[in-house]
Design a protein around this motif. Sequence first.
Motif, PDB file in Angstrom:
ATOM      1  N   ASN A  40       0.818  -1.211   0.000  1.00 10.74           N
ATOM      2  CA  ASN A  40       0.000   0.000   0.000  1.00 10.74           C
ATOM      3  C   ASN A  40       0.856   1.268   0.000  1.00 10.74           C
ATOM      4  O   ASN A  40       0.386   2.330  -0.369  1.00 10.74           O
ATOM      5  CB  ASN A  40      -0.986  -0.003   1.176  1.00 10.74           C
ATOM      6  N   LYS A  41       2.116   1.177   0.403  1.00 16.65           N
ATOM      7  CA  LYS A  41       2.955   2.372   0.419  1.00 16.65           C
ATOM      8  C   LYS A  41       3.261   2.860  -1.001  1.00 16.65           C
ATOM      9  O   LYS A  41       3.404   4.050  -1.237  1.00 16.65           O
ATOM     10  CB  LYS A  41       4.252   2.121   1.205  1.00 16.65           C
ATOM     11  N   LYS A  44       0.170   4.732  -1.886  1.00 18.87           N
ATOM     12  CA  LYS A  44       0.010   5.978  -1.142  1.00 18.87           C
ATOM     13  C   LYS A  44       1.003   7.048  -1.597  1.00 18.87           C
ATOM     14  O   LYS A  44       0.726   8.238  -1.538  1.00 18.87           O
ATOM     15  CB  LYS A  44       0.176   5.706   0.361  1.00 18.87           C
ATOM     16  N   ASN A  69       7.361   0.785   8.037  1.00 20.37           N
ATOM     17  CA  ASN A  69       7.309   0.418   6.618  1.00 20.37           C
ATOM     18  C   ASN A  69       7.280   1.675   5.744  1.00 20.37           C
ATOM     19  O   ASN A  69       7.829   1.690   4.644  1.00 20.37           O
ATOM     20  CB  ASN A  69       6.031  -0.386   6.318  1.00 20.37           C
ATOM     21  N   GLY A 180      -3.848   0.984   9.595  1.00 16.90           N
ATOM     22  CA  GLY A 180      -2.987   1.755  10.493  1.00 16.90           C
ATOM     23  C   GLY A 180      -3.648   3.110  10.711  1.00 16.90           C
ATOM     24  O   GLY A 180      -4.349   3.340  11.682  1.00 16.90           O
ATOM     25  N   THR A 181      -3.460   4.012   9.733  1.00 16.57           N
ATOM     26  CA  THR A 181      -4.095   5.327   9.820  1.00 16.57           C
ATOM     27  C   THR A 181      -5.460   5.372   9.130  1.00 16.57           C
ATOM     28  O   THR A 181      -6.197   6.334   9.303  1.00 16.57           O
ATOM     29  CB  THR A 181      -3.200   6.392   9.159  1.00 16.57           C
ATOM     30  N   GLY A 182      -5.756   4.396   8.294  1.00 18.31           N
ATOM     31  CA  GLY A 182      -7.067   4.340   7.631  1.00 18.31           C
ATOM     32  C   GLY A 182      -7.077   4.821   6.191  1.00 18.31           C
ATOM     33  O   GLY A 182      -8.118   4.777   5.532  1.00 18.31           O
ATOM     34  N   THR A 184      -5.544   3.540   3.509  1.00 23.52           N
ATOM     35  CA  THR A 184      -5.662   2.443   2.551  1.00 23.52           C
ATOM     36  C   THR A 184      -7.096   1.947   2.455  1.00 23.52           C
ATOM     37  O   THR A 184      -7.656   1.830   1.361  1.00 23.52           O
ATOM     38  CB  THR A 184      -4.727   1.293   2.977  1.00 23.52           C
ATOM     39  N   TYR A 259       0.750  -5.924  10.609  1.00 20.82           N
ATOM     40  CA  TYR A 259      -0.524  -5.647   9.918  1.00 20.82           C
ATOM     41  C   TYR A 259      -1.181  -6.904   9.337  1.00 20.82           C
ATOM     42  O   TYR A 259      -2.244  -7.319   9.795  1.00 20.82           O
ATOM     43  CB  TYR A 259      -0.294  -4.650   8.773  1.00 20.82           C
ATOM     44  N   THR A 287      -1.152  -6.017   2.114  1.00 20.26           N
ATOM     45  CA  THR A 287      -0.628  -4.655   1.982  1.00 20.26           C
ATOM     46  C   THR A 287       0.894  -4.581   2.102  1.00 20.26           C
ATOM     47  O   THR A 287       1.457  -3.481   2.090  1.00 20.26           O
ATOM     48  CB  THR A 287      -1.290  -3.753   3.039  1.00 20.26           C
ATOM     49  N   GLY A 288       1.563  -5.732   2.246  1.00 22.98           N
ATOM     50  CA  GLY A 288       3.032  -5.716   2.278  1.00 22.98           C
ATOM     51  C   GLY A 288       3.574  -5.727   3.700  1.00 22.98           C
ATOM     52  O   GLY A 288       3.087  -6.455   4.555  1.00 22.98           O
TER      53      GLY A 288
HETATM   54  C1  LIG Z   1       1.238   1.117   6.551  1.00 21.39           C
HETATM   55  C2  LIG Z   1       0.605  -0.230   6.439  1.00 21.39           C
HETATM   56  C3  LIG Z   1      -0.771  -0.450   6.649  1.00 21.39           C
HETATM   57  C4  LIG Z   1      -1.670   0.637   7.130  1.00 21.39           C
HETATM   58  O1  LIG Z   1      -2.119   1.479   6.131  1.00 21.39           O
HETATM   59  P1  LIG Z   1      -2.976   2.749   6.505  1.00 21.39           P
HETATM   60  O2  LIG Z   1      -3.241   3.382   5.198  1.00 21.39           O
HETATM   61  O3  LIG Z   1      -2.119   3.600   7.393  1.00 21.39           O
HETATM   62  O4  LIG Z   1      -4.197   2.298   7.216  1.00 21.39           O
HETATM   63  C5  LIG Z   1      -1.278  -1.712   6.452  1.00 21.39           C
HETATM   64  N1  LIG Z   1      -0.482  -2.739   6.104  1.00 21.39           N
HETATM   65  C6  LIG Z   1       0.837  -2.574   5.924  1.00 21.39           C
HETATM   66  C7  LIG Z   1       1.648  -3.759   5.582  1.00 21.39           C
HETATM   67  C8  LIG Z   1       1.426  -1.330   6.076  1.00 21.39           C
HETATM   68  O5  LIG Z   1       2.754  -1.189   5.920  1.00 21.39           O
END
Ligand SMILES: *Cc1c(COP(=O)(O)O)cnc(C)c1O
Length: 309
Positions: A40-41, A44, A69, A180-182, A184, A259, A287-288
């Motif tokens: 997801n990074k 983002k 991450n 995490g922060t929401g 994604t 995560y 999401t990695g």
């Molecule tokens: C950063 C991260 C998330 C959280 O994503 P948010 O957009 O902050 O909710 C989820 N999974 C992984 C693997 C991440 O690195």
Amino acid sequence: MFIENKNSRVQQVFFSEIEKKNISLFIKREDELHPFISGNKYRKLKYNLAEASRQKKQTLLTFGGAYSNHIAATAAAGFEFGFKTIGVIRGDELGKNIPKTIEENPTLRFASQHKMNFEFVTRSDYRTKTSETFISKLKEKFGDFYLVPEGGTNKLAVKGCEEILVEEDKKYDVICSAIGTGGTISGIINSTQPTQQVIGFPALKGDFLNTDIKKYVKNNNWQLHTAYSFGGYAKVSKELITFINKFKTETNIPLDPVYTGKMMFGIVDLIKKDFFKSGTKILAIHTGGLQGIDGMNLHLKKKKLPQII
Ligand SMILES: *Cc1c(COP(=O)(O)O)cnc(C)c1O
């Protein structure tokens, strides 16, 4: 500047603990999008980097913990797409002996190899990181920069995450994601059909998430399951590690402990408890976050706990 739009593969998951249930589980391997700008990074950062370049900024500055991450991904993205990067890292004690910190911390070592410069700050300064005084001090020290918020979440990040789901994914009844922060899950929610349900698994404790997500989404086809945070951010238990290792052994799919491991534990638990109706097709988003495994293993080793394989 243009970062390629990519689509990741989907694979079906066959896992012994749920094989008797009439539920089909699939996983979308966003962790494979890019070798270093993981999951997801990548999504983002995509439009944020384009915006930084449009504004002719040469430097990206962002914030994170020492195993983040997001820090690793921002360093790699800056390296690949030609930006200098500055990581404001929580924990001033880490700045006392930087060579030692870099030697001992795989995430910061990786970021440093990708030319990130660090600013280590106390926990109390870190809490003020969104204040104008703190940011103008950083500008005095480092010059002009494009600011990427902690965890990378802003409108452009959500826009990037709207590209995770594609046309073929309309066939799934339920989409699951770690939170995490929401940012994604907000992008995921915005790109679903009204008939699809989105389920989020927060990796940390707290009630702020509902409000944060509502800032970015219009649909209400989503819910959070908060019972699978394992005590909070980056906290793990023997049970979680055992689960991650069993899942890897049986499916050959690696999960991270912060995560995706917690999300998958939650999905499997809900399936076992017959939360989903028979015949449901679930798509979990990977999401990695696999870069965090080495750092977590060092911590587990110190605590004499089993390690992630
Ligand atoms: C950063 C991260 C998330 C959280 O994503 P948010 O957009 O902050 O909710 C989820 N999974 C992984 C693997 C991440 O690195």
